[in-house]
Design a protein around this motif. Sequence first.
Motif, short mmCIF file in Angstrom:
data_model
loop_
_atom_site.label_atom_id
_atom_site.label_comp_id
_atom_site.label_asym_id
_atom_site.label_seq_id
_atom_site.Cartn_x
_atom_site.Cartn_y
_atom_site.Cartn_z
N ARG A 11 -35.32 11.81 -22.08
CA ARG A 11 -35.16 10.47 -22.64
C ARG A 11 -34.35 10.57 -23.92
N VAL A 12 -33.29 9.76 -23.99
CA VAL A 12 -32.38 9.79 -25.13
C VAL A 12 -32.19 8.37 -25.64
N ASP A 13 -32.33 8.19 -26.94
CA ASP A 13 -32.06 6.91 -27.58
C ASP A 13 -30.82 7.08 -28.45
N LEU A 14 -29.81 6.28 -28.19
CA LEU A 14 -28.56 6.36 -28.94
C LEU A 14 -28.29 5.03 -29.62
N GLY A 15 -27.67 5.11 -30.78
CA GLY A 15 -27.30 3.90 -31.49
C GLY A 15 -25.85 3.95 -31.91
N ILE A 16 -25.15 2.85 -31.74
CA ILE A 16 -23.77 2.75 -32.19
C ILE A 16 -23.64 1.51 -33.05
N GLU A 17 -22.64 1.51 -33.92
CA GLU A 17 -22.38 0.37 -34.78
C GLU A 17 -21.11 -0.32 -34.32
N SER A 18 -21.12 -1.63 -34.41
CA SER A 18 -19.92 -2.37 -34.00
C SER A 18 -18.90 -2.32 -35.13
N LEU A 19 -17.65 -2.29 -34.74
CA LEU A 19 -16.56 -2.30 -35.70
C LEU A 19 -16.26 -3.74 -36.12
N PRO A 20 -15.58 -3.94 -37.25
CA PRO A 20 -15.40 -5.31 -37.77
C PRO A 20 -14.76 -6.29 -36.80
N SER A 39 -32.94 9.25 -18.79
CA SER A 39 -33.08 7.85 -19.17
C SER A 39 -32.48 7.70 -20.56
N ILE A 40 -31.41 6.92 -20.66
CA ILE A 40 -30.69 6.77 -21.92
C ILE A 40 -30.68 5.29 -22.28
N ILE A 41 -31.09 4.98 -23.51
CA ILE A 41 -31.05 3.62 -24.03
C ILE A 41 -30.03 3.60 -25.16
N VAL A 42 -29.06 2.70 -25.05
CA VAL A 42 -28.04 2.55 -26.08
C VAL A 42 -28.28 1.25 -26.83
N THR A 43 -28.46 1.35 -28.14
CA THR A 43 -28.62 0.17 -28.98
C THR A 43 -27.39 0.00 -29.85
N VAL A 44 -27.10 -1.24 -30.20
CA VAL A 44 -25.93 -1.57 -31.01
C VAL A 44 -26.39 -2.28 -32.27
N GLN A 45 -25.77 -1.90 -33.38
CA GLN A 45 -26.03 -2.59 -34.64
C GLN A 45 -24.79 -3.41 -34.99
N ILE A 61 -29.96 -5.33 -34.70
CA ILE A 61 -29.99 -4.22 -33.74
C ILE A 61 -30.62 -4.72 -32.45
N ALA A 62 -29.95 -4.41 -31.33
CA ALA A 62 -30.48 -4.80 -30.03
C ALA A 62 -30.07 -3.78 -28.98
N PRO A 63 -30.94 -3.52 -28.00
CA PRO A 63 -30.53 -2.64 -26.90
C PRO A 63 -29.50 -3.34 -26.03
N VAL A 64 -28.49 -2.58 -25.63
CA VAL A 64 -27.40 -3.15 -24.85
C VAL A 64 -27.49 -2.73 -23.39
N LEU A 65 -27.80 -1.44 -23.16
CA LEU A 65 -27.87 -0.96 -21.78
C LEU A 65 -28.84 0.20 -21.66
N LYS A 74 -29.09 -8.75 -20.66
CA LYS A 74 -28.31 -9.99 -20.69
C LYS A 74 -28.40 -10.70 -22.05
N THR A 75 -29.51 -10.58 -22.72
CA THR A 75 -29.69 -11.31 -23.98
C THR A 75 -29.11 -10.58 -25.18
N ALA A 76 -28.57 -9.39 -24.98
CA ALA A 76 -28.05 -8.62 -26.11
C ALA A 76 -26.89 -9.32 -26.78
N ARG A 77 -26.05 -9.99 -26.01
CA ARG A 77 -24.90 -10.69 -26.59
C ARG A 77 -25.36 -11.73 -27.61
N SER A 78 -26.33 -12.55 -27.24
CA SER A 78 -26.78 -13.59 -28.17
C SER A 78 -27.62 -13.00 -29.30
N LEU A 79 -28.36 -11.93 -29.04
CA LEU A 79 -29.14 -11.31 -30.11
C LEU A 79 -28.26 -10.68 -31.18
#
Length: 171
Positions: free
Chosen positions: A58-67, A100-106, A111-115, A138-143
């Motif tokens: 199980r891997v939890d990854l986080g990425i940050e969005s660019l401007p 099992s990999i969960i990718v979250t985006v900030q 912060i919300a899980p994307v996939l 599906k709700t990650a876009r609005s979150l």
Amino acid sequence: MIRIHAQEPSSIIPFSFIGLSGRKIRIIQARMWLLLAVPMWFAMSAIAPQNVQAYTARVDLGIESLPDENYETILGRAEMVARAAAQRSFDQDILVTDVSIIVTVQSHGLIAPVLVLDVSRVQWKQRPDPQRWVTYFKTARSLLLFQPQTELPDPAPAVSPTVNQPTPKTP
């Protein structure tokens, strides 16, 4: 007074051959046990093999969005990160059967899980495509406060509809 009686040498019968044969008997018994134990061990392992110690990584990854990044490019980066993490997990440990990999985006401080990428080693070996095995939230876009891109309708020439108005009748 205490008298100490020394035993006469004639009363002690030397049985040195018994001591030697006793050692031989002990060695023979040890060899017999080993000769019986090894085939028994092979038979037991053939009948009831040991359990395999496979597990899920199980891997939890986080990425940050660019401007100036939109949601679709963030999803593309998240898929690439998940693909690399899955391949690395399978390469590093041969006992891993599932990943099992969960990718979250900030983005914008949120912060919300994307996939989520859930895949087995056999499936990944057959087709190492993350889009095949990914589940999107599906709700990650609005979150993450990304507005869905709405397609503007094609501007059609402004045609004023002609309305037949009744003409007033004059008496």
